[in-house]
Write a protein that holds these residues in place. Structure first.
Motif, PDB file in Angstrom:
ATOM      1  N   LEU A  40       5.645  -5.294 -17.856  1.00  0.00           N
ATOM      2  CA  LEU A  40       6.665  -4.601 -18.651  1.00  0.00           C
ATOM      3  C   LEU A  40       7.402  -3.544 -17.839  1.00  0.00           C
ATOM      4  O   LEU A  40       8.555  -3.242 -18.109  1.00  0.00           O
ATOM      5  N   HIS A  41       6.749  -2.985 -16.857  1.00  0.00           N
ATOM      6  CA  HIS A  41       7.347  -1.903 -16.084  1.00  0.00           C
ATOM      7  C   HIS A  41       8.010  -2.404 -14.802  1.00  0.00           C
ATOM      8  O   HIS A  41       9.107  -1.987 -14.471  1.00  0.00           O
ATOM      9  N   GLY A  42       7.349  -3.288 -14.085  1.00  0.00           N
ATOM     10  CA  GLY A  42       7.884  -3.776 -12.818  1.00  0.00           C
ATOM     11  C   GLY A  42       8.829  -4.936 -12.984  1.00  0.00           C
ATOM     12  O   GLY A  42      10.015  -4.844 -12.680  1.00  0.00           O
ATOM     13  N   ASP A  43       8.322  -6.040 -13.491  1.00  0.00           N
ATOM     14  CA  ASP A  43       9.135  -7.246 -13.615  1.00  0.00           C
ATOM     15  C   ASP A  43      10.243  -7.085 -14.644  1.00  0.00           C
ATOM     16  O   ASP A  43      11.354  -7.554 -14.455  1.00  0.00           O
ATOM     17  N   SER A  44       9.964  -6.413 -15.734  1.00  0.00           N
ATOM     18  CA  SER A  44      10.920  -6.304 -16.836  1.00  0.00           C
ATOM     19  C   SER A  44      12.072  -5.344 -16.527  1.00  0.00           C
ATOM     20  O   SER A  44      13.230  -5.667 -16.721  1.00  0.00           O
ATOM     21  N   ILE A  45      11.756  -4.155 -16.021  1.00  0.00           N
ATOM     22  CA  ILE A  45      12.818  -3.167 -15.785  1.00  0.00           C
ATOM     23  C   ILE A  45      13.029  -2.855 -14.305  1.00  0.00           C
ATOM     24  O   ILE A  45      13.862  -2.024 -13.964  1.00  0.00           O
ATOM     25  N   GLY A  46      12.281  -3.504 -13.444  1.00  0.00           N
ATOM     26  CA  GLY A  46      12.490  -3.345 -12.004  1.00  0.00           C
ATOM     27  C   GLY A  46      11.984  -2.039 -11.424  1.00  0.00           C
ATOM     28  O   GLY A  46      12.458  -1.595 -10.389  1.00  0.00           O
ATOM     29  N   LEU A  47      11.030  -1.422 -12.064  1.00  0.00           N
ATOM     30  CA  LEU A  47      10.468  -0.172 -11.562  1.00  0.00           C
ATOM     31  C   LEU A  47       9.635  -0.450 -10.324  1.00  0.00           C
ATOM     32  O   LEU A  47       8.781  -1.338 -10.319  1.00  0.00           O
ATOM     33  N   ASP A  48       9.888   0.270  -9.257  1.00  0.00           N
ATOM     34  CA  ASP A  48       9.154   0.101  -8.012  1.00  0.00           C
ATOM     35  C   ASP A  48       7.750   0.679  -8.147  1.00  0.00           C
ATOM     36  O   ASP A  48       7.546   1.686  -8.829  1.00  0.00           O
ATOM     37  N   CYS A  49       6.790   0.051  -7.493  1.00  0.00           N
ATOM     38  CA  CYS A  49       5.385   0.492  -7.558  1.00  0.00           C
ATOM     39  C   CYS A  49       5.232   1.970  -7.181  1.00  0.00           C
ATOM     40  O   CYS A  49       4.458   2.698  -7.794  1.00  0.00           O
ATOM     41  N   ALA A  50       5.989   2.407  -6.162  1.00  0.00           N
ATOM     42  CA  ALA A  50       5.865   3.778  -5.669  1.00  0.00           C
ATOM     43  C   ALA A  50       6.327   4.810  -6.697  1.00  0.00           C
ATOM     44  O   ALA A  50       5.980   5.989  -6.585  1.00  0.00           O
ATOM     45  N   ALA A  51       7.073   4.390  -7.704  1.00  0.00           N
ATOM     46  CA  ALA A  51       7.503   5.330  -8.740  1.00  0.00           C
ATOM     47  C   ALA A  51       6.305   5.884  -9.501  1.00  0.00           C
ATOM     48  O   ALA A  51       6.322   7.030  -9.931  1.00  0.00           O
ATOM     49  N   CYS A  52       5.280   5.079  -9.682  1.00  0.00           N
ATOM     50  CA  CYS A  52       4.086   5.522 -10.402  1.00  0.00           C
ATOM     51  C   CYS A  52       2.902   5.759  -9.467  1.00  0.00           C
ATOM     52  O   CYS A  52       2.081   6.637  -9.716  1.00  0.00           O
ATOM     53  N   HIS A  53       2.809   4.955  -8.424  1.00  0.00           N
ATOM     54  CA  HIS A  53       1.678   5.046  -7.493  1.00  0.00           C
ATOM     55  C   HIS A  53       2.102   5.811  -6.247  1.00  0.00           C
ATOM     56  O   HIS A  53       2.429   5.218  -5.219  1.00  0.00           O
ATOM     57  N   THR A  54       2.097   7.137  -6.370  1.00  0.00           N
ATOM     58  CA  THR A  54       2.491   7.961  -5.227  1.00  0.00           C
ATOM     59  C   THR A  54       1.538   7.699  -4.077  1.00  0.00           C
ATOM     60  O   THR A  54       0.358   7.419  -4.271  1.00  0.00           O
ATOM     61  N   GLY A  55       2.071   7.754  -2.888  1.00  0.00           N
ATOM     62  CA  GLY A  55       1.271   7.504  -1.698  1.00  0.00           C
ATOM     63  C   GLY A  55       1.272   6.059  -1.257  1.00  0.00           C
ATOM     64  O   GLY A  55       0.864   5.758  -0.147  1.00  0.00           O
ATOM     65  N   SER A  56       1.738   5.162  -2.093  1.00  0.00           N
ATOM     66  CA  SER A  56       1.664   3.745  -1.760  1.00  0.00           C
ATOM     67  C   SER A  56       2.564   3.359  -0.588  1.00  0.00           C
ATOM     68  O   SER A  56       2.331   2.339   0.050  1.00  0.00           O
ATOM     69  N   ARG A  57       3.566   4.148  -0.284  1.00  0.00           N
ATOM     70  CA  ARG A  57       4.478   3.821   0.808  1.00  0.00           C
ATOM     71  C   ARG A  57       4.174   4.581   2.103  1.00  0.00           C
ATOM     72  O   ARG A  57       4.594   4.149   3.166  1.00  0.00           O
ATOM     73  N   ALA A  58       3.478   5.723   2.012  1.00  0.00           N
ATOM     74  CA  ALA A  58       3.332   6.538   3.209  1.00  0.00           C
ATOM     75  C   ALA A  58       1.909   7.014   3.513  1.00  0.00           C
ATOM     76  O   ALA A  58       1.620   7.351   4.646  1.00  0.00           O
ATOM     77  N   SER A  59       1.047   7.045   2.534  1.00  0.00           N
ATOM     78  CA  SER A  59      -0.280   7.596   2.812  1.00  0.00           C
ATOM     79  C   SER A  59      -1.355   6.517   2.723  1.00  0.00           C
ATOM     80  O   SER A  59      -1.072   5.364   2.422  1.00  0.00           O
ATOM     81  N   ALA A  60      -2.573   6.915   2.966  1.00  0.00           N
ATOM     82  CA  ALA A  60      -3.693   5.967   2.955  1.00  0.00           C
ATOM     83  C   ALA A  60      -3.932   5.399   1.565  1.00  0.00           C
ATOM     84  O   ALA A  60      -4.245   4.229   1.404  1.00  0.00           O
ATOM     85  N   ALA A  62      -2.901   4.735  -2.595  1.00  0.00           N
ATOM     86  CA  ALA A  62      -1.895   4.618  -3.649  1.00  0.00           C
ATOM     87  C   ALA A  62      -2.561   5.194  -4.897  1.00  0.00           C
ATOM     88  O   ALA A  62      -3.501   4.617  -5.420  1.00  0.00           O
ATOM     89  N   PHE A  63      -2.101   6.336  -5.330  1.00  0.00           N
ATOM     90  CA  PHE A  63      -2.766   7.058  -6.402  1.00  0.00           C
ATOM     91  C   PHE A  63      -2.347   6.556  -7.779  1.00  0.00           C
ATOM     92  O   PHE A  63      -1.266   6.029  -7.968  1.00  0.00           O
ATOM     93  N   MET A  64      -3.218   6.746  -8.737  1.00  0.00           N
ATOM     94  CA  MET A  64      -2.940   6.394 -10.125  1.00  0.00           C
ATOM     95  C   MET A  64      -2.085   7.502 -10.745  1.00  0.00           C
ATOM     96  O   MET A  64      -2.251   8.679 -10.419  1.00  0.00           O
ATOM     97  N   PRO A  65      -1.181   7.148 -11.657  1.00  0.00           N
ATOM     98  CA  PRO A  65      -0.308   8.157 -12.253  1.00  0.00           C
ATOM     99  C   PRO A  65      -1.032   9.053 -13.258  1.00  0.00           C
ATOM    100  O   PRO A  65      -2.035   8.663 -13.846  1.00  0.00           O
ATOM    101  N   ALA A  66      -0.490  10.233 -13.410  1.00  0.00           N
ATOM    102  CA  ALA A  66      -0.963  11.160 -14.443  1.00  0.00           C
ATOM    103  C   ALA A  66      -0.160  10.881 -15.711  1.00  0.00           C
ATOM    104  O   ALA A  66       0.896  10.256 -15.667  1.00  0.00           O
ATOM    105  N   LYS A  67      -0.645  11.374 -16.840  1.00  0.00           N
ATOM    106  CA  LYS A  67       0.091  11.120 -18.085  1.00  0.00           C
ATOM    107  C   LYS A  67       1.465  11.792 -18.055  1.00  0.00           C
ATOM    108  O   LYS A  67       2.411  11.283 -18.633  1.00  0.00           O
ATOM    109  N   ALA A  68       1.617  12.882 -17.321  1.00  0.00           N
ATOM    110  CA  ALA A  68       2.926  13.534 -17.200  1.00  0.00           C
ATOM    111  C   ALA A  68       3.923  12.610 -16.502  1.00  0.00           C
ATOM    112  O   ALA A  68       5.113  12.620 -16.822  1.00  0.00           O
TER     113      ALA A  68
END
Length: 172
Positions: A40-60, A62-68
């Motif tokens: 629903l988030h990626g395929d449906s609206i094209g949201l990139d993984c890094a928008a929610c999983h910070t660190g997935s592009r640059a750090s060791a 890929a963190f899980m998102p907070a409710k905020a």
């Protein structure tokens, strides 16, 4: 006594071979208090993984998102959906980090998301499109699948350069 030693060596060899070469199962995510659908988030609206999983592009990691992080988008008027009221009430009762992820790689294995992203490996290359009905990994993550990729045997159409295959590159 020699037969006992021989039996021990044979049995130990089978266990060692299974440990080194066997394919471990990649567990499905436990369904948390707040259901989440990657499609629903990626395929449906094209949201990139890094928008929610910070660190997935640059750090060791890929963190899980907070409710905020979720509410940054879901408070916008663009998401007028009947399920938003349910989401709001669930998030109001949830911890600051309602989703968690347990590392499935052994502690002696070193993996760096940023290094792979810099080499041109997309999230979907390892995790699959549509995230395989919300499973971790499109294929099993094990030493053999990693070595196949590092040798250039997978994703040939992408033209990845072969990567390190010596033990110390990935094991500590």
């Amino acid at each position: 006594m020699k037969w006992v030693a021989l039996c021990f060596v044979v049995v130990f060899s089978f266990f060692l071979a299974d440990f080194l070469m066997g394919e471990s199962r990649v567990p499905e995510r436990a369904v948390g208090a707040i259901p989440f659908d990657h499609a629903l988030h990626g395929d449906s609206i094209g949201l990139d993984c890094a928008a929610c999983h910070t660190g997935s592009r640059a750090s060791a990691n890929a963190f899980m998102p907070a409710k905020a992080d979720c509410m940054d988008c879901h408070r916008l008027p663009l998401t007028e959906n009947p399920g938003i009221e349910t989401l709001d009430s669930m998030l109001a009762k949830a911890d600051d980090r309602p989703w968690s992820h347990k590392r499935h790689l052994p502690d002696h294995v070193v993996f760096h998301h940023g290094v792979h992203a810099a080499a041109g490996v997309a999230c979907a290359d390892c995790h699959g499109r549509g995230y395989m009905q919300n499973r971790y990994g499109a294929e099993l993550f094990n030493m053999q699948s990693c070595l196949k990729c590092h040798r250039g045997e997978t994703f040939k159409e992408k033209g990845f350069k072969p990567a390190a295959t010596y033990c110390a590159a990935c094991h500590r």
